[in-house]
Design an enzyme around this catalytic site. Structure first.
Site, PDB file in Angstrom:
ATOM      1  N   GLY A  10       0.822  -1.218   0.000  1.00  0.00           N
ATOM      2  CA  GLY A  10       0.000   0.000   0.000  1.00  0.00           C
ATOM      3  C   GLY A  10       0.851   1.261   0.000  1.00  0.00           C
ATOM      4  N   TYR A  11       0.160   2.380   0.131  1.00  0.00           N
ATOM      5  CA  TYR A  11       0.814   3.694   0.005  1.00  0.00           C
ATOM      6  C   TYR A  11       1.933   3.872   1.039  1.00  0.00           C
ATOM      7  N   PHE A  80       0.477  -2.467   8.736  1.00  0.00           N
ATOM      8  CA  PHE A  80      -0.231  -1.444   7.956  1.00  0.00           C
ATOM      9  C   PHE A  80      -1.579  -1.937   7.448  1.00  0.00           C
ATOM     10  N   SER A 124      -3.871   6.394  14.041  1.00  0.00           N
ATOM     11  CA  SER A 124      -4.234   7.631  13.357  1.00  0.00           C
ATOM     12  C   SER A 124      -4.539   8.728  14.370  1.00  0.00           C
ATOM     13  N   THR A 126      -6.909  10.409  14.257  1.00  0.00           N
ATOM     14  CA  THR A 126      -8.362  10.388  14.425  1.00  0.00           C
ATOM     15  C   THR A 126      -8.762   9.935  15.840  1.00  0.00           C
ATOM     16  N   TYR A 149     -14.281   3.589  11.015  1.00  0.00           N
ATOM     17  CA  TYR A 149     -12.842   3.455  10.745  1.00  0.00           C
ATOM     18  C   TYR A 149     -12.043   3.918  11.960  1.00  0.00           C
ATOM     19  N   LYS A 153      -9.361   1.883  14.828  1.00  0.00           N
ATOM     20  CA  LYS A 153      -8.013   2.269  15.277  1.00  0.00           C
ATOM     21  C   LYS A 153      -7.984   2.375  16.797  1.00  0.00           C
ATOM     22  N   ASN A 203      -9.581  12.037  -0.076  1.00  0.00           N
ATOM     23  CA  ASN A 203      -8.656  12.909   0.644  1.00  0.00           C
ATOM     24  C   ASN A 203      -8.169  14.059  -0.228  1.00  0.00           C
ATOM     25  N   ARG A 235      -4.683  21.278   8.769  1.00  0.00           N
ATOM     26  CA  ARG A 235      -4.188  19.927   9.034  1.00  0.00           C
ATOM     27  C   ARG A 235      -2.665  19.934   9.088  1.00  0.00           C
ATOM     28  N   GLY A 298     -18.534  15.536   9.724  1.00  0.00           N
ATOM     29  CA  GLY A 298     -17.500  14.765  10.422  1.00  0.00           C
ATOM     30  C   GLY A 298     -16.132  15.427  10.422  1.00  0.00           C
ATOM     31  N   ASP A 299     -15.948  16.503   9.653  1.00  0.00           N
ATOM     32  CA  ASP A 299     -14.643  17.174   9.636  1.00  0.00           C
ATOM     33  C   ASP A 299     -14.412  17.931  10.937  1.00  0.00           C
TER      34      ASP A 299
HETATM   35  P1  NAD Z   1      -3.411   1.528   1.733  1.00  0.00           P
HETATM   36  O1  NAD Z   1      -4.818   1.117   1.497  1.00  0.00           O
HETATM   37  O2  NAD Z   1      -2.645   2.106   0.607  1.00  0.00           O
HETATM   38  O3  NAD Z   1      -2.580   0.325   2.347  1.00  0.00           O
HETATM   39  C1  NAD Z   1      -3.172  -0.685   3.142  1.00  0.00           C
HETATM   40  C2  NAD Z   1      -2.766  -2.004   2.526  1.00  0.00           C
HETATM   41  O4  NAD Z   1      -3.307  -3.066   3.307  1.00  0.00           O
HETATM   42  C3  NAD Z   1      -3.266  -2.190   1.093  1.00  0.00           C
HETATM   43  O5  NAD Z   1      -2.190  -2.580   0.277  1.00  0.00           O
HETATM   44  C4  NAD Z   1      -4.312  -3.301   1.213  1.00  0.00           C
HETATM   45  O6  NAD Z   1      -4.392  -4.083   0.046  1.00  0.00           O
HETATM   46  C5  NAD Z   1      -3.788  -4.065   2.417  1.00  0.00           C
HETATM   47  N1  NAD Z   1      -4.774  -4.841   3.150  1.00  0.00           N
HETATM   48  C6  NAD Z   1      -5.980  -4.455   3.645  1.00  0.00           C
HETATM   49  N2  NAD Z   1      -6.550  -5.452   4.322  1.00  0.00           N
HETATM   50  C7  NAD Z   1      -5.691  -6.513   4.269  1.00  0.00           C
HETATM   51  C8  NAD Z   1      -5.704  -7.823   4.802  1.00  0.00           C
HETATM   52  N3  NAD Z   1      -6.737  -8.287   5.504  1.00  0.00           N
HETATM   53  N4  NAD Z   1      -4.645  -8.626   4.553  1.00  0.00           N
HETATM   54  C9  NAD Z   1      -3.599  -8.182   3.816  1.00  0.00           C
HETATM   55  N5  NAD Z   1      -3.526  -6.959   3.296  1.00  0.00           N
HETATM   56  C10 NAD Z   1      -4.571  -6.124   3.528  1.00  0.00           C
HETATM   57  O7  NAD Z   1      -3.410   2.549   2.969  1.00  0.00           O
HETATM   58  P2  NAD Z   1      -2.234   3.414   3.571  1.00  0.00           P
HETATM   59  O8  NAD Z   1      -2.586   4.839   3.373  1.00  0.00           O
HETATM   60  O9  NAD Z   1      -0.932   2.916   3.133  1.00  0.00           O
HETATM   61  O10 NAD Z   1      -2.458   3.111   5.109  1.00  0.00           O
HETATM   62  C11 NAD Z   1      -1.705   2.137   5.811  1.00  0.00           C
HETATM   63  C12 NAD Z   1      -2.207   2.073   7.229  1.00  0.00           C
HETATM   64  O11 NAD Z   1      -2.077   3.358   7.832  1.00  0.00           O
HETATM   65  C13 NAD Z   1      -3.681   1.691   7.360  1.00  0.00           C
HETATM   66  O12 NAD Z   1      -3.830   0.878   8.483  1.00  0.00           O
HETATM   67  C14 NAD Z   1      -4.356   3.018   7.583  1.00  0.00           C
HETATM   68  O13 NAD Z   1      -5.553   2.895   8.285  1.00  0.00           O
HETATM   69  C15 NAD Z   1      -3.315   3.758   8.394  1.00  0.00           C
HETATM   70  N6  NAD Z   1      -3.448   5.220   8.289  1.00  0.00           N
HETATM   71  C16 NAD Z   1      -3.440   5.809   7.057  1.00  0.00           C
HETATM   72  C17 NAD Z   1      -3.588   7.186   6.951  1.00  0.00           C
HETATM   73  C18 NAD Z   1      -3.609   7.853   5.607  1.00  0.00           C
HETATM   74  O14 NAD Z   1      -4.050   8.999   5.521  1.00  0.00           O
HETATM   75  N7  NAD Z   1      -3.150   7.238   4.532  1.00  0.00           N
HETATM   76  C19 NAD Z   1      -3.728   7.958   8.115  1.00  0.00           C
HETATM   77  C20 NAD Z   1      -3.708   7.329   9.359  1.00  0.00           C
HETATM   78  C21 NAD Z   1      -3.565   5.953   9.429  1.00  0.00           C
HETATM   79  C1  UD1 Z   2      -9.423  12.112   6.831  1.00  0.00           C
HETATM   80  C2  UD1 Z   2     -10.272  11.277   7.735  1.00  0.00           C
HETATM   81  C3  UD1 Z   2      -9.442  10.807   8.921  1.00  0.00           C
HETATM   82  C4  UD1 Z   2      -8.205  10.072   8.428  1.00  0.00           C
HETATM   83  C5  UD1 Z   2      -7.432  11.033   7.527  1.00  0.00           C
HETATM   84  C6  UD1 Z   2      -6.181  10.446   6.970  1.00  0.00           C
HETATM   85  C7  UD1 Z   2     -12.538  12.197   7.398  1.00  0.00           C
HETATM   86  C8  UD1 Z   2     -13.677  12.898   8.061  1.00  0.00           C
HETATM   87  N1  UD1 Z   2     -11.431  12.041   8.174  1.00  0.00           N
HETATM   88  O1  UD1 Z   2      -8.987  13.212   7.575  1.00  0.00           O
HETATM   89  O2  UD1 Z   2     -10.192   9.938   9.735  1.00  0.00           O
HETATM   90  O3  UD1 Z   2      -7.392   9.672   9.525  1.00  0.00           O
HETATM   91  O4  UD1 Z   2      -8.285  11.403   6.434  1.00  0.00           O
HETATM   92  O5  UD1 Z   2      -6.497   9.459   6.032  1.00  0.00           O
HETATM   93  O6  UD1 Z   2     -12.623  11.765   6.272  1.00  0.00           O
HETATM   94  N2  UD1 Z   2     -10.964  18.620   1.752  1.00  0.00           N
HETATM   95  C9  UD1 Z   2     -11.586  19.452   0.830  1.00  0.00           C
HETATM   96  N3  UD1 Z   2     -11.976  18.910  -0.354  1.00  0.00           N
HETATM   97  C10 UD1 Z   2     -11.768  17.586  -0.684  1.00  0.00           C
HETATM   98  C11 UD1 Z   2     -11.131  16.750   0.262  1.00  0.00           C
HETATM   99  C12 UD1 Z   2     -10.742  17.297   1.491  1.00  0.00           C
HETATM  100  O7  UD1 Z   2     -11.769  20.635   1.085  1.00  0.00           O
HETATM  101  O8  UD1 Z   2     -12.173  17.156  -1.773  1.00  0.00           O
HETATM  102  C13 UD1 Z   2     -10.514  19.198   3.035  1.00  0.00           C
HETATM  103  C14 UD1 Z   2     -11.186  18.553   4.239  1.00  0.00           C
HETATM  104  O9  UD1 Z   2     -12.350  19.225   4.584  1.00  0.00           O
HETATM  105  C15 UD1 Z   2     -10.077  18.732   5.293  1.00  0.00           C
HETATM  106  C16 UD1 Z   2      -8.780  18.694   4.506  1.00  0.00           C
HETATM  107  O10 UD1 Z   2      -9.144  18.954   3.151  1.00  0.00           O
HETATM  108  O11 UD1 Z   2     -10.201  19.991   5.876  1.00  0.00           O
HETATM  109  C17 UD1 Z   2      -8.067  17.363   4.592  1.00  0.00           C
HETATM  110  O12 UD1 Z   2      -9.013  16.342   4.258  1.00  0.00           O
HETATM  111  P1  UD1 Z   2      -8.601  14.806   4.123  1.00  0.00           P
HETATM  112  O13 UD1 Z   2      -7.433  14.688   3.219  1.00  0.00           O
HETATM  113  O14 UD1 Z   2      -9.823  14.033   3.776  1.00  0.00           O
HETATM  114  O15 UD1 Z   2      -8.074  14.428   5.566  1.00  0.00           O
HETATM  115  P2  UD1 Z   2      -8.776  14.609   7.000  1.00  0.00           P
HETATM  116  O16 UD1 Z   2     -10.096  15.247   6.895  1.00  0.00           O
HETATM  117  O17 UD1 Z   2      -7.796  15.274   7.890  1.00  0.00           O
END
Ligand code: NAD
Ligand code: UD1
Length: 342
Positions: A10-11, A80, A124, A126, A149, A153, A203, A235, A298-299
Site C-alpha cells: 500500500g501507500y 499497515f 491515526s 483520528t 474506521y 483504530k 482525501n 491539518r 464529520g470534519d
Molecule cells: P493503503 O490502502 O494504501 O494500504 C493498506 C494495505 O493493506 C493495502 O495494500 C491493502 O491491500 C492491504 N490490506 C488491507 N486489508 C488486508 C488484509 N486483511 N490482509 C492483507 N492486506 C490487507 O493505505 P495506507 O494509506 O498505506 O495506510 C496504511 C495504514 O495506515 C492503514 O492501516 C491506515 O488505516 C493507516 N493510516 C493511514 C492514513 C492515511 O491517511 N493514509 C492515516 C492514518 C492511518
Molecule cells: C481524513 C479522515 C481521517 C483520516 C485522515 C487520513 C474524514 C472525516 N477524516 O482526515 O479519519 O485519519 O483522512 O487518512 O474523512 N478537503 C476538501 N476537499 C476535498 C477533500 C478534502 O476541502 O475534496 C478538506 C477537508 O475538509 C479537510 C482537509 O481537506 O479539511 C483534509 O481532508 P482529508 O485529506 O480528507 O483528511 P482529514 O479530513 O484530515
C-alpha cells in the site's frame, strides 16, 4: 533487523519498505492487494536494487500468517494492513471491524505461538476525537471517534496495549509501538511510487493532484466559514518519506524496549486547504481550479501534532516541508496519471 510489513504494497507500506532497506534492514511484505498492486513492490525493488520476499495473503488468515511468520521470523512486524476509507466505513461498518480487528488479533495470536515480540502499529490522529484541542499530545485521552474506521483504530490500540500489559508476566514480553499518523501526503522523490486511490479520492491531496493532471475538473473546498485565518480547515500534512523514516526509528525502538509506547508522527505545522491549493499550484506551474462548497460532515476544524515526543525519544523529526510534498506528489502524478494502471 528482519521486518515484515503487512499491507506493505500500500501507500505508506511501500514507502516504508524503501526507508527500511535504505537503513540496512530486511523487508518481507504480506498483502492481499485489496487496495494495492504488486507493481508497487516491483518498483520498490527497482528503486532499492534489493529483492523483497512478497506474499499474497490475508493478514487475518491465521494458518497463512503462522506459516509466513514461521518462515520469516521477523524481529519486528509493522502492521499497515487495514481498510481506511472513512465514508466507506460508515456504509460497511461490519467489514471494517472484521478486517481491521481480525488482522491484529490474528497477528497477536501467531506472535504468541511463535515467540515473536515486536510490533509497530499504524494508528491515526483520528483517535484524538473532536474534543481535544490541538496541538495534540500523546498524553491527551483518546476521544470519541466520528466514524467506524476511527473506532477500529481506537480499539486496535486498546487491544495491543492490553496484550502488551498481559505479556509482562510471560516469558515473551511484547513491545508495542503505536504510531498516530497525521495527514500522510507526497510521494517518493523518484516519482516511481506514490498514492494510488481507487475511484474518486476522498482525501485532499490526491484530489488536488488529479485536478492538476486534469483527470478531474475542479476541487470542492469543504467549507470556508471555519474560525481559521482563511476560513478553511487546518491539518498537519506530513511527507510520506518522513513518515516512512519514522517507522524505521519506531521499529528500532520496539526491538530495544518492552511495553507500549505511543508516538505522534506529524510535523507540528498546520496548513489550511487553501495553503495546500496554492503550494500545489506553484509546484505544477498552473492554477489548481477550485470552488467553495459546504462543510463535510464529520470534519474537525483543526488537527495538528505536538511532535516533541518522537523527537526526544526516537530522535526522529519531519524534515520535508509543503513545497517538497507538492513537488513530489506532482512528480508522481504527472508521470503516472492513472496510478499503477498504465
Ligand atoms: P493503503 O490502502 O494504501 O494500504 C493498506 C494495505 O493493506 C493495502 O495494500 C491493502 O491491500 C492491504 N490490506 C488491507 N486489508 C488486508 C488484509 N486483511 N490482509 C492483507 N492486506 C490487507 O493505505 P495506507 O494509506 O498505506 O495506510 C496504511 C495504514 O495506515 C492503514 O492501516 C491506515 O488505516 C493507516 N493510516 C493511514 C492514513 C492515511 O491517511 N493514509 C492515516 C492514518 C492511518
Ligand atoms: C481524513 C479522515 C481521517 C483520516 C485522515 C487520513 C474524514 C472525516 N477524516 O482526515 O479519519 O485519519 O483522512 O487518512 O474523512 N478537503 C476538501 N476537499 C476535498 C477533500 C478534502 O476541502 O475534496 C478538506 C477537508 O475538509 C479537510 C482537509 O481537506 O479539511 C483534509 O481532508 P482529508 O485529506 O480528507 O483528511 P482529514 O479530513 O484530515
Amino acid at each position: 533487523m528482519r521486518t515484515l510489513l503487512t499491507g506493505g504494497a500500500g501507500y505508506i507500506g511501500s514507502h516504508t519498505a524503501i526507508a527500511m532497506i535504505e537503513a540496512g534492514h530486511e523487508v518481507a511484505v504480506v498483502d492481499n492487494y485489496y487496495n494495492s498492486s504488486p507493481e508497487a513492490i516491483r518498483r520498490v525493488e527497482q528503486i532499492t536494487g534489493k529483492k523483497i520476499a512478497l506474499y499474497e495473503a490475508d493478514s487475518a488468515d491465521k494458518d497463512r500468517m503462522r506459516e509466513i511468520l514461521a518462515k520469516e521470523r521477523p524481529d519486528c512486524i509493522i502492521h499497515f494492513a487495514g481498510l481506511k476509507a472513512v465514508g466507506e466505513s460508515v456504509a460497511k461498518p461490519v467489514e471494517y471491524y472484521r478486517n481491521n480487528i481480525d488482522t491484529t488479533l490474528t497477528l497477536l495470536e501467531c506472535m504468541k505461538e511463535l515467540g515473536l515480540t515486536n510490533f509497530v502499529f499504524s494508528s491515526s490522529a483520528t483517535v484524538y476525537g473532536e474534543d481535544n484541542i490541538p496541538p495534540f499530545t500523546e498524553t491527551m485521552p483518546k476521544g470519541a471517534c466520528t466514524n467506524p474506521y476511527g473506532w477500529t483504530k481506537w480499539m486496535q490500540e486498546q487491544i495491543l496495549r492490553d496484550a502488551a500489559f498481559a505479556s509482562e508476566k510471560e516469558d515473551s514480553k511484547l513491545s508495542v509501538v503505536l504510531l498516530r499518523y497525521f495527514n500522510p501526503v507526497g510521494a517518493h522523490e523518484s516519482g516511481l511510487i506514490g498514492e494510488d486511490p481507487q475511484g474518486i479520492p476522498n482525501n485532499l491531496m490526491p484530489y488536488i493532484s488529479q485536478v492538476a493532471v486534469r483527470r478531474r475538473d475542479h476541487l470542492t473546498v469543504f467549507g470556508d466559514d471555519y474560525d481559521t485565518p482563511d476560513g478553511t480547515c487546518r491539518r498537519d500534512y506530513i511527507h510520506v518519506m518522513d513518515l516512512a523514516e519514522g517507522h524505521v526509528a519506531a521499529a528500532e525502538y520496539a526491538v530495544n524496549n518492552k511495553g507500549t509506547e505511543v508516538f505522534n508522527l506529524g510535523t507540528g505545522n498546520p496548513y489550511s486547504v487553501l495553503d495546500m491549493v496554492k503550494a500545489f499550484s506553484n509546484a505544477c506551474g498552473h492554477p489548481v481550479k477550485y470552488e467553495i462548497g459546504p462543510r463535510r460532515a464529520g470534519d474537525v476544524q483543526d488537527s495538528w501534532a505536538n511532535a516533541d515526543k518522537a523527537k526526544e525519544v526516537l530522535g526522529w523529526e519531519a524534515k520535508r516541508g509543503i513545497d517538497e510534498i507538492c513537488r513530489d506528489a506532482w512528480n508522481w502524478q504527472s508521470h503516472n496519471p492513472n496510478g499503477y494502471d498504465k
